[in-house]
Design an enzyme around this catalytic site. Structure first.
Site, PDB file in Angstrom:
ATOM      1  N   ARG A  88      20.934  33.000  44.002  1.00 41.72           N
ATOM      2  CA  ARG A  88      22.301  33.193  44.752  1.00 41.72           C
ATOM      3  C   ARG A  88      22.261  32.610  45.967  1.00 41.72           C
ATOM      4  NH1 ARG A  88      24.699  39.087  44.875  1.00 41.72           N
ATOM      5  NH2 ARG A  88      22.773  39.762  45.672  1.00 41.72           N
ATOM      6  N   ASP A 106      33.460  46.621  46.800  1.00 44.13           N
ATOM      7  CA  ASP A 106      34.349  47.333  46.591  1.00 44.13           C
ATOM      8  C   ASP A 106      34.675  48.621  47.648  1.00 44.13           C
ATOM      9  OD1 ASP A 106      35.504  45.787  44.546  1.00 44.13           O
ATOM     10  OD2 ASP A 106      34.627  46.945  43.203  1.00 44.13           O
ATOM     11  N   SER A 166      46.222  34.671  38.329  1.00 45.92           N
ATOM     12  CA  SER A 166      47.656  34.742  38.715  1.00 45.92           C
ATOM     13  C   SER A 166      47.650  35.863  40.103  1.00 45.92           C
ATOM     14  CB  SER A 166      47.914  36.002  37.537  1.00 45.92           C
ATOM     15  OG  SER A 166      47.410  37.233  37.712  1.00 45.92           O
ATOM     16  N   ASN A 167      46.673  36.135  40.736  1.00 45.86           N
ATOM     17  CA  ASN A 167      46.873  36.448  42.183  1.00 45.86           C
ATOM     18  C   ASN A 167      46.909  35.184  42.910  1.00 45.86           C
ATOM     19  OD1 ASN A 167      47.037  39.334  42.581  1.00 45.86           O
ATOM     20  ND2 ASN A 167      45.533  39.414  41.218  1.00 45.86           N
ATOM     21  N   MET A 178      34.402  36.544  40.200  1.00 49.04           N
ATOM     22  CA  MET A 178      33.542  37.398  39.519  1.00 49.04           C
ATOM     23  C   MET A 178      32.089  37.385  39.810  1.00 49.04           C
ATOM     24  SD  MET A 178      35.988  39.412  37.962  1.00 49.04           S
ATOM     25  CE  MET A 178      34.902  40.187  36.708  1.00 49.04           C
ATOM     26  N   HIS A 193      41.446  44.705  44.581  1.00 53.30           N
ATOM     27  CA  HIS A 193      40.813  45.454  43.513  1.00 53.30           C
ATOM     28  C   HIS A 193      41.869  46.059  42.473  1.00 53.30           C
ATOM     29  CE1 HIS A 193      37.565  47.521  41.469  1.00 53.30           C
ATOM     30  NE2 HIS A 193      38.153  48.385  41.611  1.00 53.30           N
TER      31      HIS A 193
HETATM   32  C1  GRF Z   1      42.885  41.150  38.953  1.00 49.02           C
HETATM   33  O1  GRF Z   1      43.071  42.445  38.300  1.00 49.02           O
HETATM   34  C2  GRF Z   1      42.400  41.380  40.484  1.00 49.02           C
HETATM   35  O2  GRF Z   1      42.769  42.722  40.868  1.00 49.02           O
HETATM   36  C3  GRF Z   1      40.953  41.732  39.953  1.00 49.02           C
HETATM   37  O3  GRF Z   1      40.672  40.693  38.905  1.00 49.02           O
HETATM   38  C4  GRF Z   1      41.760  40.035  38.349  1.00 49.02           C
HETATM   39  C5  GRF Z   1      42.129  38.814  38.520  1.00 49.02           C
HETATM   40  O4  GRF Z   1      43.350  38.418  37.782  1.00 49.02           O
HETATM   41  N1  GRF Z   1      39.902  41.588  41.215  1.00 49.02           N
HETATM   42  P1  GRF Z   1      43.841  37.111  38.099  1.00 49.02           P
HETATM   43  O5  GRF Z   1      42.875  36.106  37.843  1.00 49.02           O
HETATM   44  O6  GRF Z   1      44.346  36.994  39.648  1.00 49.02           O
HETATM   45  O7  GRF Z   1      45.152  36.769  37.170  1.00 49.02           O
END
Ligand code: GRF
Length: 236
Positions: free
Chosen positions: A67, A147, A15-16, A92, A111
């Protein structure tokens, strides 16, 4: 305007990423040229394709914890698309120091907490457990410490009585979608520089209102008092 070639790295919903793609019109200083996922089942891949942005998958699982090889595969995709700047958007995997150093100043993350509070996972549950009254999200440059990089921008939301992890996450997410495209645009436009390990944004407009939660009521406390006035009244 020359636009920086942007890769968005995702692992899931995206979503971001979608908020950034929606913001990235012709006058946005970054041009999304690649959405890269470490999981083939990331829902964000379909969203990216619907926006007409090229996608790629480098399955981290296939590298079985190696990695260096995983990141070499990422780098190959990034260089194939001439990427100049990377935005992590719910990606992730922790990146190695070598990767982070190669992309220093050009690698950004969002974050879901007001860093340095609650680095790592489960930020909303931890904010609820800690009883904080303000929570939020942070956009920061990525450094080797997870972070920990220089903060570009933060958005705060109230934590309300009766909040659940889901309700709090949803409130924060609304702000993530406003904050991330804005902060990324400052970086892409070259408005961010580092001074003594802190980020300075050259044309930023700063919020001057204080944020109080809960709101003070009664005894004249609900009206904000400017510091100058307080001094005049002899409370300063
Ligand atoms: C968001 O809450 C972001 O802050 C974190 O992971 C989540 C990802 O959500 N790093 P999306 O995949 O962007 O919906």
């Amino acid at each position: 305007m020359k636009r920086a070639r942007l890769a968005l790295l995702i692992s899931g919903r995206g979503s971001n990423m979608a908020a950034i793609l929606a913001a990235a019109g012709q006058d946005y200083p970054a041009e999304p040229v690649l959405v890269l996922s470490n999981r083939a089942d990331a829902a964000g891949l379909a969203t990216a394709a619907a926006h007409g942005v090229p996608t790629a998958v480098v399955e981290s699982r296939a590298f079985k914890g190696d990695r260096a090889r995983f990141e070499a595969a990422l780098e190959a995709e990034l260089s194939k698309h001439g990427v100049e700047i990377i935005a992590l958007a719910g990606f992730m995997r922790v990146l190695t120091e070598g990767f982070v150093q190669r992309w220093e100043g050009r690698l950004i993350n969002i974050h879901p907490s007001l860093l340095p509070a609650f680095p790592g996972l489960d930020t909303h549950a931890r904010a609820l457990a800690a009883g904080v009254r303000l929570h939020g999200c942070t956009v920061h440059l990525v450094t080797a410490g997870v972070d920990e990089g220089p903060i570009l921008a933060q958005a705060a939301v109230p934590v309300l009585p009766g909040d659940t992890e889901a309700s709090l996450a949803a409130r924060v997410l609304v702000e993530e979608h406003r904050l991330y495209p804005a902060a990324l645009s400052w970086l892409a436009a070259g408005h961010v520089r580092l001074e003594a390990g802190r980020a300075i944004i050259s044309d930023a407009e700063y919020q001057t209102d204080s944020l109080l939660n809960p709101l003070p009521r009664g005894a004249g406390l609900s009206k904000p008092v400017a510091i100058g006035e307080r001094a005049k009244e002899g409370h300063g």
